[in-house]
Design a protein around this motif. Structure first.
Motif, PDB file in Angstrom:
ATOM      1  N   THR A 176       6.672 -10.829 -15.724  1.00  0.00           N
ATOM      2  CA  THR A 176       5.490 -11.453 -15.141  1.00  0.00           C
ATOM      3  C   THR A 176       4.275 -10.566 -15.352  1.00  0.00           C
ATOM      4  OG1 THR A 176       6.885 -12.447 -13.431  1.00  0.00           O
ATOM      5  CG2 THR A 176       4.502 -12.431 -13.040  1.00  0.00           C
ATOM      6  N   GLU A 177       3.213 -11.150 -15.884  1.00  0.00           N
ATOM      7  CA  GLU A 177       1.987 -10.390 -16.068  1.00  0.00           C
ATOM      8  C   GLU A 177       1.299 -10.171 -14.728  1.00  0.00           C
ATOM      9  OE1 GLU A 177      -2.205 -10.444 -18.630  1.00  0.00           O
ATOM     10  OE2 GLU A 177      -0.714 -12.042 -18.882  1.00  0.00           O
ATOM     11  N   ILE A 178       0.820  -8.957 -14.515  1.00  0.00           N
ATOM     12  CA  ILE A 178       0.136  -8.613 -13.275  1.00  0.00           C
ATOM     13  C   ILE A 178      -1.318  -9.034 -13.407  1.00  0.00           C
ATOM     14  CG2 ILE A 178      -0.483  -6.734 -11.715  1.00  0.00           C
ATOM     15  CD1 ILE A 178       1.948  -5.203 -12.806  1.00  0.00           C
ATOM     16  N   SER A 179      -1.712 -10.030 -12.655  1.00  0.00           N
ATOM     17  CA  SER A 179      -3.067 -10.565 -12.771  1.00  0.00           C
ATOM     18  C   SER A 179      -4.099  -9.669 -12.094  1.00  0.00           C
ATOM     19  CB  SER A 179      -3.127 -11.979 -12.175  1.00  0.00           C
ATOM     20  OG  SER A 179      -2.710 -11.950 -10.808  1.00  0.00           O
ATOM     21  N   ASP A 180      -3.737  -9.061 -10.975  1.00  0.00           N
ATOM     22  CA  ASP A 180      -4.648  -8.177 -10.240  1.00  0.00           C
ATOM     23  C   ASP A 180      -4.011  -6.795 -10.154  1.00  0.00           C
ATOM     24  OD1 ASP A 180      -6.435  -6.913  -8.595  1.00  0.00           O
ATOM     25  OD2 ASP A 180      -6.491  -8.486  -7.069  1.00  0.00           O
ATOM     26  N   LEU A 181      -4.324  -5.956 -11.125  1.00  0.00           N
ATOM     27  CA  LEU A 181      -3.682  -4.640 -11.198  1.00  0.00           C
ATOM     28  C   LEU A 181      -4.083  -3.766 -10.018  1.00  0.00           C
ATOM     29  CD1 LEU A 181      -1.896  -2.656 -12.742  1.00  0.00           C
ATOM     30  CD2 LEU A 181      -3.893  -1.997 -14.090  1.00  0.00           C
ATOM     31  N   HIS A 182      -5.341  -3.828  -9.586  1.00  0.00           N
ATOM     32  CA  HIS A 182      -5.793  -2.995  -8.470  1.00  0.00           C
ATOM     33  C   HIS A 182      -4.971  -3.284  -7.215  1.00  0.00           C
ATOM     34  CE1 HIS A 182     -10.002  -1.584  -9.973  1.00  0.00           C
ATOM     35  NE2 HIS A 182      -9.076  -1.480 -10.906  1.00  0.00           N
ATOM     36  N   SER A 183      -4.809  -4.568  -6.891  1.00  0.00           N
ATOM     37  CA  SER A 183      -4.034  -4.930  -5.701  1.00  0.00           C
ATOM     38  C   SER A 183      -2.575  -4.516  -5.841  1.00  0.00           C
ATOM     39  CB  SER A 183      -4.126  -6.441  -5.462  1.00  0.00           C
ATOM     40  OG  SER A 183      -5.464  -6.818  -5.218  1.00  0.00           O
ATOM     41  N   PHE A 184      -2.035  -4.624  -7.057  1.00  0.00           N
ATOM     42  CA  PHE A 184      -0.643  -4.237  -7.291  1.00  0.00           C
ATOM     43  C   PHE A 184      -0.456  -2.742  -7.050  1.00  0.00           C
ATOM     44  CE2 PHE A 184       2.816  -2.724  -9.962  1.00  0.00           C
ATOM     45  CZ  PHE A 184       3.826  -3.649  -9.709  1.00  0.00           C
ATOM     46  N   LEU A 185      -1.368  -1.922  -7.563  1.00  0.00           N
ATOM     47  CA  LEU A 185      -1.258  -0.471  -7.387  1.00  0.00           C
ATOM     48  C   LEU A 185      -1.415  -0.086  -5.918  1.00  0.00           C
ATOM     49  CD1 LEU A 185      -3.333   0.728 -10.481  1.00  0.00           C
ATOM     50  CD2 LEU A 185      -0.848   0.661 -10.252  1.00  0.00           C
ATOM     51  N   ILE A 186      -2.355  -0.724  -5.231  1.00  0.00           N
ATOM     52  CA  ILE A 186      -2.559  -0.434  -3.808  1.00  0.00           C
ATOM     53  C   ILE A 186      -1.319  -0.805  -3.005  1.00  0.00           C
ATOM     54  CG2 ILE A 186      -3.915  -1.077  -1.781  1.00  0.00           C
ATOM     55  CD1 ILE A 186      -6.313  -1.440  -3.697  1.00  0.00           C
ATOM     56  N   GLN A 187      -0.694  -1.922  -3.374  1.00  0.00           N
ATOM     57  CA  GLN A 187       0.486  -2.379  -2.656  1.00  0.00           C
ATOM     58  C   GLN A 187       1.650  -1.402  -2.788  1.00  0.00           C
ATOM     59  OE1 GLN A 187       1.926  -6.148  -4.005  1.00  0.00           O
ATOM     60  NE2 GLN A 187       3.568  -6.264  -2.482  1.00  0.00           N
ATOM     61  N   HIS A 188       1.731  -0.710  -3.926  1.00  0.00           N
ATOM     62  CA  HIS A 188       2.856   0.188  -4.178  1.00  0.00           C
ATOM     63  C   HIS A 188       2.508   1.662  -3.933  1.00  0.00           C
ATOM     64  CE1 HIS A 188       5.615  -2.808  -5.869  1.00  0.00           C
ATOM     65  NE2 HIS A 188       4.518  -3.402  -6.285  1.00  0.00           N
ATOM     66  N   ALA A 189       1.404   1.914  -3.248  1.00  0.00           N
ATOM     67  CA  ALA A 189       1.005   3.286  -2.919  1.00  0.00           C
ATOM     68  C   ALA A 189       1.043   3.484  -1.409  1.00  0.00           C
ATOM     69  CB  ALA A 189      -0.399   3.572  -3.453  1.00  0.00           C
ATOM     70  N   ARG A 190       1.317   4.711  -1.000  1.00  0.00           N
ATOM     71  CA  ARG A 190       1.369   5.032   0.431  1.00  0.00           C
ATOM     72  C   ARG A 190      -0.015   5.444   0.925  1.00  0.00           C
ATOM     73  NH1 ARG A 190       6.064   7.634  -1.594  1.00  0.00           N
ATOM     74  NH2 ARG A 190       7.918   6.384  -1.163  1.00  0.00           N
ATOM     75  N   ILE A 191      -0.943   4.521   0.859  1.00  0.00           N
ATOM     76  CA  ILE A 191      -2.306   4.768   1.334  1.00  0.00           C
ATOM     77  C   ILE A 191      -2.285   4.770   2.862  1.00  0.00           C
ATOM     78  CG2 ILE A 191      -4.654   3.850   1.362  1.00  0.00           C
ATOM     79  CD1 ILE A 191      -4.098   2.680  -1.404  1.00  0.00           C
TER      80      ILE A 191
END
Length: 233
Positions: A176-191
């Motif tokens: 699956t192509e990631i349409s919103d890379l910024h949101s994907f990275l934020i989702q997988h980070a421990r911010i």
């Protein structure tokens, strides 16, 4: 013993060859050529040893940077398949809003998800890579998070690399192509998020609680000390 003997045989063989070469090229006597050949052979052997040690060090360093060395799910020495997520050391809390703060150059650990990317480097070369996310660098303005760099293990280079988020042309999670890379990275980070400290207690606090429960005298001492601080007995 056999190693030392072999080294001596190699040294004298090189010494004899260097002596013959110098004598043939320069026309010097055998004694002078022998004296000149000795330091040349020693220097060549030392350089060979340094280069060999450097190669071994780089191989060991590359092995230490493989996914098996810093990603929990890769303990068997395999590279995680694309889209497979490893179990994070600290549970991600997406049910809480991001803690507001303002600044640049923040960094948060990621959950070791593997994705495929199409990346354009600084000289314009496009490459397809499989990377395992390790660290996210980002700027934050209030609750707005802007990812800037991703530190990840690159299967193409077999080493750890830093990628500019703006240079990632396409990204795929599985097929699956990631349409919103910024949101994907934020989702997988421990911010850091609001209320993140109210969940599972830290290891240090858990150990302290265990000590207090094991020895009630420490708990009594802490209660007396707190009472003294507040001016009551």
């Amino acid at each position: 013993m056999m190693g030392c003997l072999g080294a001596l045989v190699l040294f004298f063989a090189l010494w004899f060859a260097a002596t013959s070469f110098i004598q043939a090229v320069s026309g010097l006597s055998q004694d002078v050529a022998t004296l000149l050949a000795a330091p040349v052979v020693i220097a060549a052997l030392v350089m060979t040893g340094i280069v060999t040690a450097r190669i071994r060090y780089r191989r060991q360093h590359r092995r230490n940077l493989s996914p098996a060395s810093f990603f929990p799910s890769s303990a068997k020495g395999r590279f995680p398949p694309v889209g497979e997520r490893t179990t994070p050391l600290i549970p991600l809390r997406h049910d809480q809003p991001i803690k507001p703060r303002t600044g640049e150059g923040f960094s948060s650990q990621m959950d070791a998800t593997s994705i495929r990317i199409v990346y354009t480097d600084r000289i314009g070369t496009k490459t397809k890579r499989t990377i395992t996310l390790n660290q996210l660098r980002y700027d934050q303005y209030g609750c707005s998070v802007i990812p800037t760099h991703v530190e990840a293990y690159c299967s193409l280079r077999q080493d750890r690399r830093t990628f500019f988020v703006k240079s990632i042309d396409k990204a795929f999670d599985g097929q699956t192509e990631i349409s919103d890379l910024h949101s994907f990275l934020i989702q997988h980070a421990r911010i850091p998020r609001e209320g993140a400290g109210s969940g599972t207690p830290s290891r240090t606090r858990a150990k302290l609680n265990k000590v207090l429960l094991d020895d009630p005298r420490i708990m009594v001492f802490c209660l007396l000390d707190r009472t003294a601080m507040h001016g009551t007995v």
